[in-house]
Design an enzyme around this catalytic site. Structure first.
Site, PDB file in Angstrom:
ATOM      1  NE  ARG A 287     -23.478  30.352   0.809  1.00 50.47           N
ATOM      2  CZ  ARG A 287     -23.188  29.892  -0.082  1.00 50.47           C
ATOM      3  NH1 ARG A 287     -23.725  28.337  -0.319  1.00 50.47           N
ATOM      4  NH2 ARG A 287     -22.584  30.074  -1.211  1.00 50.47           N
ATOM      5  CE1 TYR A 414     -23.394  40.154   2.668  1.00 47.99           C
ATOM      6  CE2 TYR A 414     -21.656  41.444   2.314  1.00 47.99           C
ATOM      7  CZ  TYR A 414     -22.715  41.428   3.115  1.00 47.99           C
ATOM      8  OH  TYR A 414     -22.958  41.836   4.232  1.00 47.99           O
ATOM      9  CD  GLU A 415     -20.680  34.379   2.879  1.00 51.40           C
ATOM     10  OE1 GLU A 415     -19.596  35.038   3.314  1.00 51.40           O
ATOM     11  OE2 GLU A 415     -20.394  33.194   2.382  1.00 51.40           O
ATOM     12  N   GLY A 416     -22.820  34.265  -1.838  1.00 52.05           N
ATOM     13  CA  GLY A 416     -23.542  33.416  -2.978  1.00 52.05           C
ATOM     14  C   GLY A 416     -24.876  34.393  -3.225  1.00 52.05           C
ATOM     15  CD  GLN A 421     -27.088  30.851  -0.747  1.00 50.06           C
ATOM     16  OE1 GLN A 421     -27.259  29.913  -0.340  1.00 50.06           O
ATOM     17  NE2 GLN A 421     -25.945  31.405  -1.173  1.00 50.06           N
TER      18      GLN A 421
END
Ligand SMILES: Cc1cc2nc3c(=O)[nH]c(=O)nc-3n(C[C@H](O)[C@H](O)[C@H](O)COP(=O)(O)OP(=O)(O)OC[C@H]3O[C@@H](n4cnc5c(N)ncnc54)[C@H](O)[C@@H]3O)c2cc1C
Length: 564
Positions: A287, A414-416, A421
């Site tokens: 992240r 992406y990546e959450g 977040q």
């Protein structure tokens, strides 16, 4: 970068860690210059062509655009892949603050290309933390050198943000598991740049818990690896198709199938049922890199817009118009704020890794969702401003500026997603420990400000810190009875955190640039003006955002679903 690393004291603080006490300025300069040259001479020239050509698949074989594989070979040959890793496995043991600087340059030069090595970095982290000694000796050296690349296989059609729903299976078969199922949207799931691809796949073992606790993590190599480390037979997995996308066209986004024809051999990493925990530990690093991608594309778009504004004449050079200046300053001020915040986060990561302790871990855990979401949202906003500065030409692909906007758009997803977040920040990082990590960060920030003389920027930041303190207290209080107000305000709260964090860094920059010795320095004078702009144009957003959280939360959920 040099200003942040040296004048803002990032390097001095990283040298306080015994692992980095001998880090020399000469070495840092050599790395920054070398990685800058690599970005400029190797990666940037293939960026636009990569966007036009895109990754392709033919008879099941995935190819990256012309020049990508050669660039990757040069990257591996130059030892660039191994900078921050464990020397036991061939790494160079450099701190993350230096890796963060190199990442910014490479992503700026070519976002699509860089994703391959970002994912490999995540794989290295994961294996270093959870792999057995045997797994480490078999895979880690090759991943660290970059000879093999890594992927993260989480997403399935029904399981995106809600990973508890994933259904890919892992059936025990002696010393390994047979993996069966499909994954979608897998970045660099197949490609022609590295000798082997090591997939990290989340799957369920038989009779495991139905929710997130039934998920385990597996290493599934594209080519099986013999016990002596040599490559063996092809494993039973393949890329079924590539997605057509809005941006990052040169990065192959693969639909992956495991075990549909031949068996796909997988090896358990860590404990059964603890796969999600392992994946999320690794995600701090991934992240951070995605946060850096927001900054990196913003910087590239800013540089291009700045040059265009100097050349384009409408009523004289357009850079003379206040509205163009407003946009350039909005870009520049937020880019400088982001970069300084990212270096602070990378430093916190170095401390959490090299001087482990609960407090250090809580600090990096708090900063990561903010860095990921704030910087990637700004990446989209700033690349959009760059298009605006170009006028009609900005909308035309051949100008090249539209690519940055399209490439930047994936990072908040992406990546959450950035929605996830902000929920992570509020629920897990602020409410769960009753604000301890946040108040500790706020106290440290107040100390930074009060150590300097009171300048205009620090006064405005001080007010921002007051808002953040009071809002955190409000969040803690209201969430005792109701969850929705905190969740409805989570996005604005995260933004406030980012804007204040940027303010802290720019007031510190003001303090440094104000030194009498810099009176005639153009660079330091620009720092002062840029920070003042941030103080008058960006920091005031905080009070408005606070109002939406405290007074606007009810309307967020009030409209009945069928009224939409
Ligand atoms: C180009 C690309 C590359 C990718 N690379 C990879 C990869 O390498 N490996 C991999 O595993 N995955 C990858 N992904 C998948 C990516 O991580 C997911 O798309 C992302 O996590 C979101 O999942 P989703 O698409 O199912 O959206 P959904 O989960 O369906 O979300 C839709 C919307 O609902 C919101 N939402 C969902 N749940 C909540 C909630 N509880 N509260 C509030 N809002 C919520 C989301 O924020 C979002 O706005 C990639 C995706 C793309 C497009």
């Amino acid at each position: 970068m040099q200003f942040c690393l040296h004048e803002m004291g990032v390097v001095d603080r990283v040298r306080k860690l015994s692992a980095h006490k001998n880090l020399s300025d000469d070495l840092i300069d050599a790395i920054l210059e070398g990685s800058g040259l690599f970005a400029q001479e190797v990666l940037a020239p293939i960026n636009h062509l990569g966007d036009i050509k895109g990754a392709t698949i033919s008879d099941g074989v995935v190819s990256t655009p012309e020049g990508f594989a050669e660039a990757y070979q040069k990257f591996v040959g130059g030892g660039w892949a191994s900078l921050p890793f464990n020397p036991l496995y061939g790494g160079q043991n450099l701190p993350w603050v230096i890796a963060a600087a190199t990442q910014e340059m490479w992503i700026s030069a070519n976002t699509s290309w860089s994703l391959c090595q970002i994912l490999t970095t995540g794989a290295v982290e994961l294996l270093s933390e959870y792999g057995t000694d045997e797994q480490k000796s078999l895979y880690l050296g090759k991943l660290i050198s970059g000879s093999w690349s890594g992927t993260m296989n989480l997403t399935e059609p029904q399981a995106g943000s809600d990973l508890g729903k994933l259904s890919c299976r892992a059936i025990p078969a002696g010393d390994h598991y047979n993996i069966q199922g499909q994954k979608i949207y897998i970045t660099y799931g197949d490609h022609d740049m590295a000798e082997n691809i090591i997939h990290f796949v989340l799957a369920r073992t038989p009779n495991s818990n139905k929710g997130p606790k039934g998920i385990s993590l597996f290493i599934v190599p594209k080519v099986l690896v013999n016990p002596d480390g040599t490559l063996g037979a092809l494993n039973g997995l393949r890329c079924l198709s590539l997605e057509k996308k809005l941006g990052i066209n040169a990065s192959p986004t693969c639909v992956m199938s495991y075990g549909d024809k031949d068996r796909a051999v997988g090896y358990l990493v860590g404990e059964e049922g603890r796969g999600l925990n392992a994946m999320f530990t690794m995600m701090n690093n991934a992240r951070l890199n995605i946060g850096i991608s927001g900054l990196a594309i913003a910087e590239r778009a800013y540089q291009q817009a700045r040059e265009y504004a100097k050349e384009r004449c409408q009523f004289g050079p357009i850079i003379k118009h206040p509205d163009i200046r407003r946009m350039l300053m909005t870009m520049k001020a937020q880019i400088e704020a982001m970069r300084a915040v990212i270096f602070e986060a990378a430093l916190a990561l170095d401390y959490a890794k090299k001087s482990p302790g609960l407090e250090q871990q809580a600090r990096i855990d708090l900063l990561i969702p903010m860095v990921k979401a704030w910087c990637t949202d700004l990446g989209v906003e700033i690349t959009s401003l760059a298009i605006q500065i170009h006028g009609g030409a900005g909308f035309i692909e051949s100008t090249g500026i539209a690519q940055h906007f399209r490439d930047a758009r994936i990072a908040p997803i992406y990546e959450g997603t950035n929605g996830i977040q902000s929920i992570d920040l509020i629920s897990r990082k602020v409410l769960r420990d009753e604000g301890t990590a946040m108040f500790s960060w706020i106290n440290d920030a107040r100390r930074v400000i009060s150590n300097g003389s009171q300048n205009g920027v620090s006064k405005a930041t001080q007010q921002g810190l007051d808002h953040l303190t009071e809002l955190t207290e409000w969040m803690l209080e209201i969430s005792e009875s109701f969850a929705n107000p905190a969740l409805a305000g989570a996005n604005a709260y995260l933004r406030i955190f980012g804007v204040v964090a940027g303010g802290i860094q720019l007031s510190k920059a003001t303090e440094l640039a104000n030194k009498p010795k810099y009176k005639t320095s153009e660079f330091h004078n620009a720092k002062l003006i840029t920070a003042k702009f941030y103080s008058n144009h960006i920091l005031p957003q905080i009070s408005g955002l606070r109002q939406t959280i405290e007074y606007g939360h009810e309307e967020v959920m009030k409209l009945p679903e069928n009224s939409f």
